[in-house]
Design a protein around this motif. Structure first.
Motif, mmCIF file in Angstrom:
data_model
loop_
_atom_site.group_PDB
_atom_site.id
_atom_site.type_symbol
_atom_site.label_atom_id
_atom_site.label_comp_id
_atom_site.label_asym_id
_atom_site.label_seq_id
_atom_site.Cartn_x
_atom_site.Cartn_y
_atom_site.Cartn_z
ATOM 1 N N SER A 23 0.598 -1.050 -0.127
ATOM 2 C CA SER A 23 -0.058 -0.037 0.230
ATOM 3 C C SER A 23 1.087 1.199 -0.562
ATOM 4 O O SER A 23 0.181 2.163 -0.338
ATOM 5 C CB SER A 23 -1.161 0.077 1.591
ATOM 6 N N GLN A 282 -3.887 4.617 4.684
ATOM 7 C CA GLN A 282 -2.503 3.333 5.031
ATOM 8 C C GLN A 282 -3.119 2.663 6.784
ATOM 9 O O GLN A 282 -3.004 1.713 6.618
ATOM 10 C CB GLN A 282 -0.815 3.598 5.460
ATOM 11 N N ILE A 285 -6.520 0.680 5.968
ATOM 12 C CA ILE A 285 -5.438 -0.104 5.209
ATOM 13 C C ILE A 285 -5.001 -1.578 6.289
ATOM 14 O O ILE A 285 -5.656 -3.057 5.717
ATOM 15 C CB ILE A 285 -5.046 -0.757 3.589
#
Lengths: 319, 549
Positions: A23, A282, A285
């Motif tokens: 990511s 982030q 994720i």
């Protein structure tokens, strides 16, 4: 068993690290960064020099590798960084939003499992009689239809009927579990479709196995054969699929939280994407990947309990 | 006065599928008294299982009783409702099913399933102490060791014979007057089969249970039974006391069934002339051993050890072994699918483990394999022609006319009509599909055929035809056979030499007549004593069977 758990744990850590790295790379590849997006707004009237200073403050001007090491380091220390858009610590923002999404996920998952079980039980019970067979066939077609309905449409209809027309649940002014009840159940309908399909297929396969005839010949009632034998045998493949369904719940949460105006991770994700808020993205994720990993792990732990043939180690039994 | 447990009068049952009806049973009448055992014998498609299901009221939805009646004791059960049936099943009539591996719920414990059999109308488990005690007593009665421990075990933790005992325990849990035993031993090893038959005999003696014993195996029907009914295409063509059926069969169909029993073929086919020189050995196996690595800490498990034999050209070696005896491992080694860790194999003078590429492919073509179930050994999407063309194309024969000629030749050899070539393999009967499998093997012009239980899935009449075909092929083409079977009577008919395996070891190896007349090993003696009707075949007249009262 402990050894197995340990390797599974290492595996999970590796998956999390991989997701984090991937990511990070993808977010780096995107043109521009959050600082530019926020401060290039002409209304703010900032000079290029001031923007460059801002980027230096946030560390956005450093090389990708330095940033990666820095971000990974602070994440390992439990510090998820600061949102550029709001200036708040990401941890704090997550803390405020995760309960809604967690509740939404639980309600929709349990709802989907219940719906799938009802579909499956009816399909099996009805298929016994000549007339019921047509009904059972109709029930068998339901998942195909519900999986095709767009979530947002279903939710708007749900609000119209349940809240405005029948006045059963108000749309605003709710908190806690009651706030996610209607959205959760609405989301459960499309989520239940793949579960019901797998559950029904597995149940119909179990139904043709010789032991079902043996049970009938023993005088066991159809209802008991259903709940004590067919459903427990058909459950393991269904649970395997439920791990995959988690992704659909996350995707559905974004839409559902928008439609119902809920402050959840889905909303947060949507805003973070719009403003390229890297730190928030982030963190989200990471959270969803850990969700996937733990659900996969949980279903692996549960499988041997449901089907003794999958047992990894000889378990001690009472008898 | 004897009590009638089952009385079937003029029963007609038909199936409806896609609008067309198929008459499964036609005016069937049967009577069975308490404590008696009647064998219902028929080939596949004869309607024997339909009759068994009708007696239990578990016919599939597309079957209907058109005429006649079924009485269980004093109850007319012909047109009972599902609810009323549940009061009869388990209490008055019970089932011992065919396949113990799939007849127990795999995710429930033995105890939970026995509790349900004892009290099907209550939510089970062993909560009530007397249920638990009753379940233990039942298992004990079935000769199961450590019954209390078994209650907590799951079906997959028990052997096939043990599972069948559990199923019998469940069947007699409520002391029914009548038991329908639908091929209860066909999935079991012969030595276990004998134990289960003995258990059934004890049941009827001690509990006075009547047993309707459904089987395809006429030889097995001779064991323990009082009467035999022969069912042919839905019609009972003969019902008579067991000894009479074998000594004086009345109808042509029964006579043919008995004649086809392999055990009545006295001479092994083509006993080689002792004066002629023994042909050269084409298969040489010496000290063969193979072990599987186990996942548990115990290390290696020896699947087979110290296997040594030779087979001369044009002869047949019969291999006999029960499940777990290592015969599958031996075959896999012979076919070059696995490489043995110990010992050597020589096929046609070559060691397959030392060959590579072209030479190995050539050897593989010369050693062909025919599998037990013909239907699953073909790609179901292929028609018969395509299935036969495949090996020819693989061997580089692109000319369709040449291929067609070879296929026509080979079909003639296996007596299969070329009109069948357009059909899907799944549409062929078992016998036809097995002939097709043989044809496919023969197209490679093999010298050695490995035949793994090739006739066990077939009815006796078809079985006999295939065995005759195999004998003729061997004579005409000089083929060498490795013939694996659990059925000693089939082995006796086809083999020149016999190898008997037990727990991965070779316990007996020698000439067929020698092994059958003077077995040295105890295990061989047990196996021989397990052959149904063996006593009939060795003496000109059926002996008095002590077990029949």
């Amino acid at each position: 068993m402990i050894r197995y758990l340990f390797t599974r744990f290492l595996h999970a850590i590796f998956v999390l690290w991989g997701a984090f790295t991937l990511s990070f790379v993808l977010l780096q590849v995107m043109p521009g960064d959050a600082v530019l997006v926020k401060f290039q707004d002409p209304e703010l009237g900032l000079s290029p020099q001031q923007i460059a200073d801002m980027r230096a403050t946030y560390g956005a001007d450093e090389s990708a590798i330095t940033q990666y090491v820095h971000v990974l380091g602070r994440t390992l220390h439990g510090n998820l960084g600061y949102s550029i858009e709001t200036g708040l610590p990401v941890g704090q923002m997550l803390h405020a939003t995760y309960p809604t999404t967690l509740r939404l996920a639980i309600v929709s998952f349990v709802g989907a499992l219940v719906l799938a079980t009802i579909c499956c039980a009816l399909a099996i019970l009805l298929s016994g009689s000549p007339v019921g067979r047509y009904l059972a066939a109709a029930i068998g077609a339901i998942p195909g239809i519900t999986s095709g309905i767009p979530v947002f449409w279903l939710e708007i209809v749900a609000i119209q009927l349940v809240s405005f027309h029948w006045k059963l649940i108000p749309v605003v002014g709710l908190s806690g579990w009651s706030a996610v009840l209607l959205p959760g159940l609405a989301l459960a309908i499309p989520i239940s479709a793949p579960l019901a399909q797998v559950f029904m297929a597995a149940a119909h396969r179990v139904e043709t196995l010789p032991f079902i005839d043996v049970l009938r010949a023993r005088g066991v009632s159809p209802l008991r054969i259903l709940y004590a034998h067919i459903l427990p045998n058909a459950l393991p493949p269904t649970l395997t699929v439920s791990g995959l369904v988690f992704g659909e719940i996350l995707a559905g949460a974004v839409v559902t939280e928008t439609v119902f105006g809920l402050d959840g991770l889905g909303q947060l994700a949507q805003q973070a994407v719009a403003s390229q808020d890297v730190a928030v993205l982030q963190a989200i994720i990471l959270i969803s990947v850990s969700g996937f990993v733990s659900i996969g792990f949980a279903s692996e732990i549960i499988q041997p309990l449901l089907d003794p043939r999958i047992g990894r180690s000889a378990r001690q039994r009472k008898y | 006065m004897t009590r009638t447990c089952l009385s079937i009068r003029d029963l007609d049952i038909s199936y409806t599928r896609h609008g067309s009806t198929h008459q499964a049973l036609n005016h069937v009448s049967l009577d069975l008294n308490a404590g008696e055992m009647l064998a219902l014998v028929g080939e596949s498609g004869s309607g024997k299982s339909t009759l068994g299901r009708a007696v239990l009221g578990i016919l599939p939805p597309n079957a209907s009783v058109q005429h006649g009646s079924i009485y269980i004791g004093a109850h007319n059960v012909t047109h009972l409702s599902e609810r009323a049936w549940r009061q009869i099943r388990g209490k008055k009539v019970a089932l011992i099913p065919q396949d113990p591996a799939h007849s127990l719920d795999p995710v429930r414990t033995i105890g939970a399933q026995l509790a349900e059999a004892l009290r099907p109308h209550q939510s089970g488990f062993l909560k009530r102490h007397n249920t638990r005690a009753e379940a233990i007593a039942l298992l004990d009665q079935m000769g199961i060791t450590r019954p209390a421990q078994r209650l907590g075990q799951y079906p997959h933790e028990l052997s096939g014979g043990m599972r069948q005992r559990v199923l019998i325990a469940a069947a007699i849990a409520q002391r029914p007057d009548l038991i329908v035993a639908d091929e209860p031993t066909s999935a079991l090893d012969v030595s276990v089969q004998v134990q289960i038959m003995a258990l059934l005999a004890t049941l009827r003696r001690e509990l006075g249970t009547a047993i309707l014993f459904i089987t395809h195996d006429l030889a097995l029907a001779s064991e323990q039974t009082d009467y035999v009914s022969v069912l042919n295409h839905g019609v009972i063509c003969e019902t008579a006391p067991t000894r009479q059926i074998f000594s004086a069969p009345q109808t042509a169909y029964t006579q043919r069934l008995i004649a086809n029993l392999p055990v009545f073929h006295q001479t092994p086919a083509s006993v080689p002339d002792p004066s002629s020189p023994t042909p050269p050995d084409v298969i040489k196996v010496a000290n063969l051993g193979y072990s599987y690595a186990q996942t548990t800490r115990s290390g290696y498990r020896h699947a087979m050890q110290n296997i040594t034999f030779t087979v001369p050209k044009g002869r047949t070696l019969g291999i006999v072994g029960e499940s777990g005896s290592g015969k599958t491992t031996l075959l896999r080694c012979l076919l070059g699918l696995i490489t043995p860790q110990v010992g050597t194999i020589e096929l046609l003078g070559q060691d397959p483990s030392k060959l590579k590429g072209q030479a190995l492919r050539y050897l593989r073509r010369k050693v062909q394999f025919v599998y037990q179930n013909p239907h699953v050994s073909f790609d179901p999407r292929y028609n018969a022609l395509k299935a036969l063309e495949e090996p020819l194309i693989n061997s580089g024969l692109p000319n369709p006319a040449q291929r067609r000629k070879m296929i026509d030749d080979v079909l003639q050899k296996v007596h299969l009509s070329s009109t069948l070539l357009a059909r899907k393999v799944s549409a062929l009967s078992g016998g036809q599909a097995q002939r097709l499998a043989l044809a496919r093997a023969l197209l490679c012009q093999p010298e050695i055929l490995v035949l793994d239980e090739v006739v066990s899935a077939l009815d006796v009449s078809i079985q006999s035809e295939i065995l005759t075909l195999l004998e003729n092929l061997q004579k005409d083409l000089g083929l060498t056979y490795i013939f694996v079977s659990h059925d000693l009577s089939v082995i006796k008919r086809l083999s020149h030499e016999v190898l008997i395996l037990q727990n991965g070891e070779q316990v007996e190896y020698g000439k067929t007549e020698q092994i059958f007349s003077k077995p040295k090993n105890d295990y061989t003696k047990i196996l021989l004593s397990c052959i149904p009707l063996f006593s009939f075949s060795t003496s000109p007249l059926p002996k008095e069977n002590e077990k029949i009262i």
